[in-house]
Design a protein around this motif. Sequence first.
Motif, PDB file in Angstrom:
ATOM      1  N   VAL A 137      40.289 -13.624 -38.676  1.00  0.00           N
ATOM      2  CA  VAL A 137      38.557 -13.769 -38.957  1.00  0.00           C
ATOM      3  C   VAL A 137      38.364 -16.041 -38.183  1.00  0.00           C
ATOM      4  CG1 VAL A 137      37.144 -14.574 -40.376  1.00  0.00           C
ATOM      5  CG2 VAL A 137      38.354 -12.831 -40.903  1.00  0.00           C
ATOM      6  N   LYS A 138      38.864 -16.339 -38.665  1.00  0.00           N
ATOM      7  CA  LYS A 138      39.016 -18.018 -37.696  1.00  0.00           C
ATOM      8  C   LYS A 138      38.988 -17.816 -37.338  1.00  0.00           C
ATOM      9  CE  LYS A 138      41.033 -20.381 -41.767  1.00  0.00           C
ATOM     10  NZ  LYS A 138      42.213 -21.038 -42.642  1.00  0.00           N
ATOM     11  N   ASP A 139      39.840 -17.149 -36.091  1.00  0.00           N
ATOM     12  CA  ASP A 139      39.644 -16.712 -34.125  1.00  0.00           C
ATOM     13  C   ASP A 139      38.435 -15.952 -33.979  1.00  0.00           C
ATOM     14  OD1 ASP A 139      42.314 -18.590 -33.881  1.00  0.00           O
ATOM     15  OD2 ASP A 139      43.733 -16.378 -33.821  1.00  0.00           O
ATOM     16  N   MET A 140      38.045 -15.026 -34.684  1.00  0.00           N
ATOM     17  CA  MET A 140      36.579 -14.434 -34.347  1.00  0.00           C
ATOM     18  C   MET A 140      35.539 -15.725 -34.183  1.00  0.00           C
ATOM     19  SD  MET A 140      36.993 -10.492 -35.429  1.00  0.00           S
ATOM     20  CE  MET A 140      37.895 -11.140 -37.593  1.00  0.00           C
ATOM     21  N   LYS A 141      35.808 -16.592 -35.382  1.00  0.00           N
ATOM     22  CA  LYS A 141      34.799 -17.019 -34.965  1.00  0.00           C
ATOM     23  C   LYS A 141      34.212 -18.649 -34.872  1.00  0.00           C
ATOM     24  CE  LYS A 141      33.026 -21.084 -38.453  1.00  0.00           C
ATOM     25  NZ  LYS A 141      33.457 -21.805 -39.822  1.00  0.00           N
ATOM     26  N   ARG A 142      35.688 -18.790 -33.605  1.00  0.00           N
ATOM     27  CA  ARG A 142      35.632 -19.272 -32.810  1.00  0.00           C
ATOM     28  C   ARG A 142      35.333 -19.184 -31.801  1.00  0.00           C
ATOM     29  NH1 ARG A 142      39.417 -20.259 -29.517  1.00  0.00           N
ATOM     30  NH2 ARG A 142      41.196 -19.139 -30.370  1.00  0.00           N
ATOM     31  N   VAL A 143      35.900 -18.372 -31.258  1.00  0.00           N
ATOM     32  CA  VAL A 143      35.244 -17.413 -29.264  1.00  0.00           C
ATOM     33  C   VAL A 143      34.103 -17.442 -30.273  1.00  0.00           C
ATOM     34  CG1 VAL A 143      35.778 -16.084 -28.248  1.00  0.00           C
ATOM     35  CG2 VAL A 143      37.694 -16.989 -29.483  1.00  0.00           C
ATOM     36  N   THR A 144      33.344 -17.236 -30.943  1.00  0.00           N
ATOM     37  CA  THR A 144      31.892 -16.280 -31.102  1.00  0.00           C
ATOM     38  C   THR A 144      31.261 -17.325 -30.480  1.00  0.00           C
ATOM     39  OG1 THR A 144      32.521 -14.475 -32.695  1.00  0.00           O
ATOM     40  CG2 THR A 144      30.238 -15.238 -31.899  1.00  0.00           C
ATOM     41  N   LEU A 145      31.573 -18.217 -31.342  1.00  0.00           N
ATOM     42  CA  LEU A 145      30.539 -19.723 -31.581  1.00  0.00           C
ATOM     43  C   LEU A 145      30.870 -20.501 -30.395  1.00  0.00           C
ATOM     44  CD1 LEU A 145      31.361 -21.831 -35.215  1.00  0.00           C
ATOM     45  CD2 LEU A 145      29.157 -19.578 -34.665  1.00  0.00           C
ATOM     46  N   ASP A 146      31.736 -20.382 -29.721  1.00  0.00           N
ATOM     47  CA  ASP A 146      32.383 -21.160 -27.688  1.00  0.00           C
ATOM     48  C   ASP A 146      31.188 -20.437 -27.144  1.00  0.00           C
ATOM     49  OD1 ASP A 146      33.592 -22.967 -29.489  1.00  0.00           O
ATOM     50  OD2 ASP A 146      35.558 -21.486 -28.405  1.00  0.00           O
ATOM     51  N   ASN A 147      31.128 -19.229 -27.370  1.00  0.00           N
ATOM     52  CA  ASN A 147      30.047 -18.088 -26.930  1.00  0.00           C
ATOM     53  C   ASN A 147      28.568 -18.407 -27.001  1.00  0.00           C
ATOM     54  OD1 ASN A 147      30.842 -16.608 -23.990  1.00  0.00           O
ATOM     55  ND2 ASN A 147      31.216 -14.644 -24.730  1.00  0.00           N
ATOM     56  N   LEU A 148      28.419 -18.914 -28.215  1.00  0.00           N
ATOM     57  CA  LEU A 148      26.645 -18.887 -28.058  1.00  0.00           C
ATOM     58  C   LEU A 148      26.750 -20.148 -27.444  1.00  0.00           C
ATOM     59  CD1 LEU A 148      27.001 -17.366 -31.864  1.00  0.00           C
ATOM     60  CD2 LEU A 148      25.250 -16.069 -30.485  1.00  0.00           C
ATOM     61  N   GLN A 149      26.881 -20.759 -28.008  1.00  0.00           N
ATOM     62  CA  GLN A 149      27.029 -22.243 -27.242  1.00  0.00           C
ATOM     63  C   GLN A 149      27.054 -22.677 -25.617  1.00  0.00           C
ATOM     64  OE1 GLN A 149      29.752 -24.856 -29.678  1.00  0.00           O
ATOM     65  NE2 GLN A 149      28.679 -24.469 -32.043  1.00  0.00           N
ATOM     66  N   ALA A 172      39.540  -7.847 -29.608  1.00  0.00           N
ATOM     67  CA  ALA A 172      39.157  -6.645 -30.961  1.00  0.00           C
ATOM     68  C   ALA A 172      40.248  -5.216 -31.381  1.00  0.00           C
ATOM     69  CB  ALA A 172      37.666  -5.991 -31.085  1.00  0.00           C
ATOM     70  N   LEU A 173      40.443  -5.148 -29.894  1.00  0.00           N
ATOM     71  CA  LEU A 173      41.653  -3.709 -29.680  1.00  0.00           C
ATOM     72  C   LEU A 173      42.812  -4.232 -30.596  1.00  0.00           C
ATOM     73  CD1 LEU A 173      41.387  -2.663 -26.223  1.00  0.00           C
ATOM     74  CD2 LEU A 173      40.569  -1.662 -27.815  1.00  0.00           C
ATOM     75  N   ILE A 174      42.993  -5.900 -30.173  1.00  0.00           N
ATOM     76  CA  ILE A 174      44.729  -6.204 -30.736  1.00  0.00           C
ATOM     77  C   ILE A 174      44.230  -6.244 -32.484  1.00  0.00           C
ATOM     78  CG2 ILE A 174      46.291  -8.466 -31.111  1.00  0.00           C
ATOM     79  CD1 ILE A 174      44.793  -8.924 -28.149  1.00  0.00           C
ATOM     80  N   TYR A 175      43.769  -6.960 -33.174  1.00  0.00           N
ATOM     81  CA  TYR A 175      43.384  -6.788 -34.408  1.00  0.00           C
ATOM     82  C   TYR A 175      43.564  -6.036 -34.837  1.00  0.00           C
ATOM     83  CZ  TYR A 175      41.955 -11.343 -32.916  1.00  0.00           C
ATOM     84  OH  TYR A 175      42.304 -13.370 -32.828  1.00  0.00           O
ATOM     85  N   ARG A 176      42.488  -4.311 -34.647  1.00  0.00           N
ATOM     86  CA  ARG A 176      42.694  -3.565 -34.583  1.00  0.00           C
ATOM     87  C   ARG A 176      44.044  -2.554 -35.109  1.00  0.00           C
ATOM     88  NH1 ARG A 176      37.358  -2.173 -31.560  1.00  0.00           N
ATOM     89  NH2 ARG A 176      35.759  -2.091 -32.734  1.00  0.00           N
ATOM     90  N   GLU A 177      44.650  -3.255 -33.754  1.00  0.00           N
ATOM     91  CA  GLU A 177      46.189  -2.656 -33.508  1.00  0.00           C
ATOM     92  C   GLU A 177      46.713  -2.869 -34.665  1.00  0.00           C
ATOM     93  OE1 GLU A 177      48.724  -0.061 -32.740  1.00  0.00           O
ATOM     94  OE2 GLU A 177      47.501   0.139 -32.175  1.00  0.00           O
ATOM     95  N   ASN A 178      46.210  -4.726 -35.221  1.00  0.00           N
ATOM     96  CA  ASN A 178      47.079  -5.332 -36.273  1.00  0.00           C
ATOM     97  C   ASN A 178      46.544  -4.651 -37.956  1.00  0.00           C
ATOM     98  OD1 ASN A 178      48.547  -6.822 -34.094  1.00  0.00           O
ATOM     99  ND2 ASN A 178      46.697  -8.940 -33.823  1.00  0.00           N
ATOM    100  N   GLN A 179      45.454  -5.011 -37.945  1.00  0.00           N
ATOM    101  CA  GLN A 179      45.414  -3.954 -39.292  1.00  0.00           C
ATOM    102  C   GLN A 179      45.801  -2.404 -38.873  1.00  0.00           C
ATOM    103  OE1 GLN A 179      43.443  -6.546 -40.841  1.00  0.00           O
ATOM    104  NE2 GLN A 179      42.899  -4.450 -42.718  1.00  0.00           N
ATOM    105  N   LEU A 180      45.810  -1.539 -37.892  1.00  0.00           N
ATOM    106  CA  LEU A 180      46.824  -0.425 -38.618  1.00  0.00           C
ATOM    107  C   LEU A 180      48.306  -0.961 -39.021  1.00  0.00           C
ATOM    108  CD1 LEU A 180      45.560   1.693 -35.914  1.00  0.00           C
ATOM    109  CD2 LEU A 180      45.177   2.077 -38.227  1.00  0.00           C
ATOM    110  N   ASP A 189      31.875  -5.306 -35.934  1.00  0.00           N
ATOM    111  CA  ASP A 189      30.474  -5.958 -35.483  1.00  0.00           C
ATOM    112  C   ASP A 189      31.031  -7.545 -34.474  1.00  0.00           C
ATOM    113  OD1 ASP A 189      27.819  -5.353 -37.475  1.00  0.00           O
ATOM    114  OD2 ASP A 189      29.422  -4.877 -37.989  1.00  0.00           O
ATOM    115  N   PHE A 190      32.099  -7.944 -34.825  1.00  0.00           N
ATOM    116  CA  PHE A 190      32.661  -8.511 -33.875  1.00  0.00           C
ATOM    117  C   PHE A 190      31.695  -8.547 -32.588  1.00  0.00           C
ATOM    118  CE2 PHE A 190      35.599 -10.406 -31.919  1.00  0.00           C
ATOM    119  CZ  PHE A 190      35.657 -11.740 -31.355  1.00  0.00           C
ATOM    120  N   GLU A 191      32.754  -7.655 -31.866  1.00  0.00           N
ATOM    121  CA  GLU A 191      32.646  -6.704 -30.910  1.00  0.00           C
ATOM    122  C   GLU A 191      31.258  -7.513 -30.316  1.00  0.00           C
ATOM    123  OE1 GLU A 191      35.300  -3.442 -28.155  1.00  0.00           O
ATOM    124  OE2 GLU A 191      34.875  -3.614 -30.404  1.00  0.00           O
ATOM    125  N   ARG A 192      29.935  -5.749 -30.973  1.00  0.00           N
ATOM    126  CA  ARG A 192      28.863  -5.966 -30.766  1.00  0.00           C
ATOM    127  C   ARG A 192      28.235  -6.862 -30.604  1.00  0.00           C
ATOM    128  NH1 ARG A 192      30.643  -1.724 -29.542  1.00  0.00           N
ATOM    129  NH2 ARG A 192      30.243   0.226 -30.699  1.00  0.00           N
TER     130      ARG A 192
END
Length: 541
Positions: free
Chosen positions: A454-466, A494-502, A524-527
């Motif tokens: 989740v922390k990685d998702m937040k960091r990458v998302t904010l990097d792209n938003l900025q 998103a692909l890796i995290y889904r696999e990790n969750q499984l 939602d992160f991917e969207r």
Amino acid sequence: MNITQFLSLLGGLALFLLGMNMMSDGLEKAAGNKMKKILEKLTSNRFLGVAVGAAITAVIQSSSATTVMVVGFVNSGLMTLRQAIWVIMGANIGTTITGQLIALDVGVIAPVFAIVGVVFIVFLKSKKLYHIGHIIGGLGVLFVGMEMMSGSMTGLRDSKLFMDTVTNLSNPLLGIAVGAIFTAIIQSSSASVGILQALSMSGAITLKSSVYVLFGQNIGTCITAVLASIGTTRNAKRTTIIHLMFNVIGTVLFTCICQLLPFVDWVIKLTPNNSAAQIANVHTIFNIVTTLLLLPVGVQLEKIAKKILPEREDEVGTEMKLQFISPSSLINHSLGGASVAISQIHKEVDRMYSLAVENVTASFDIVLNWDEKKYAKVEQNEEYIDFLNAEISQYISSIISAEMSEKDGRAISMYFSVIGNVERISDHAMNIAGYANLIREKKGTLTETAEMEVKDMKRVTLDNLQNINMSEDGITATKMEQIAKIEDKMDEMALIYRENQLCRLRKNECKGEISVIYSDMITDFERIGDHIMNIAEYMTV
């Protein structure tokens, strides 16, 4: 009046108010959001505003309901104070319809309305017809109640005490006070005017002894809006002040007319044998004349309301509104108008984008560490972003047909596409915050590995938003390349995290229902990444 007649009077009043309530609820549910949209969109023009206010009030038979609705719209920023003025004026005209219908003795066929309404409600399956049945049935119940009130008051004309009291009502101040207080208690001018008509039909009062009570009833009906404005914004309270000013000015004006001219005699001559019509006509003339006189000075009423209730520093910016696009610019198609419009849109979209970035940041924070206040703020921002999306879209639609260069036309169209994607980013942020709330309600937790993700998702998302700077004129090719790379990375994550969750689920490291919620969060992160890419493509120079 004996106890039976008194109970009949109360029962008639109860049916009258119930009928009004049925009509109001029926119309609101039958129309869905259409009535709100009509009030929001068709009130920029003063004449249309008056017409809309009159029409809606004529159908629901309650100016109080319309005024309360308007106060709510002004409070939320969906309607300006100036727009509210025209609707309030129209509502005062529309509320006179009830009295005119009573004067026309529509109550004779009240049982027909009632039975038709019952048939619609009980036997028809359509939801829309069910709500229409409430409107028709409500009208029947209203007039049945009116007939009960009228019949219960016939004995009052033989009461010396009552007749002496009525004689005193010809005193302007006393009559106005009685009318205002009584209407304030029952919170319905239609009902209080109806009672006045019932008294006149029973022969207990005349127009000369009740005209000042009628004027006071117009003031008393303002109490509903006053109560509705408690705890609202400054502008919503000003709406109530304008409503009160309208009726006070009308009362002062017509009191002077009655004192100086044989106004009552003129009205009596119109319908000498119909006392109920005389009261209805005074009520109608009062509101139409007052509206015609105050319509040209509505802007001055707005200024007076702002002087009576000036802006406070702690309330500035608490309501939803466009900060850079002014209502007057909606019709500004003069030379250079397109450039001004693009600049205004640019600033509003920048503000909207900043709110969306704030929501994305807060939503990931809430997943990692639940915070009730942050969640409420995300909800508030989401509502504001929806408002800005609707208002900016409406503004763009209003100027898109104006004569402008091809470049300006492309710029305006680009912003139209951008705001839809910004709104969707905020929707996905709201979803993520909602997942955090769902996990909390289910008393679940994320694993340490999932929290790191989740922390990685937040960091990458904010990097792209900025990487998208709305204050700049567009996205360069270099910047576009960076945004595309990060978007690809978000898809891979998103692909890796889904696999990790499984894997975690197979190892029984997390609950199944929490796993499903987390998978939705990854989606939602991917969207969000997709919508960032869309915005960048639209804004590429």
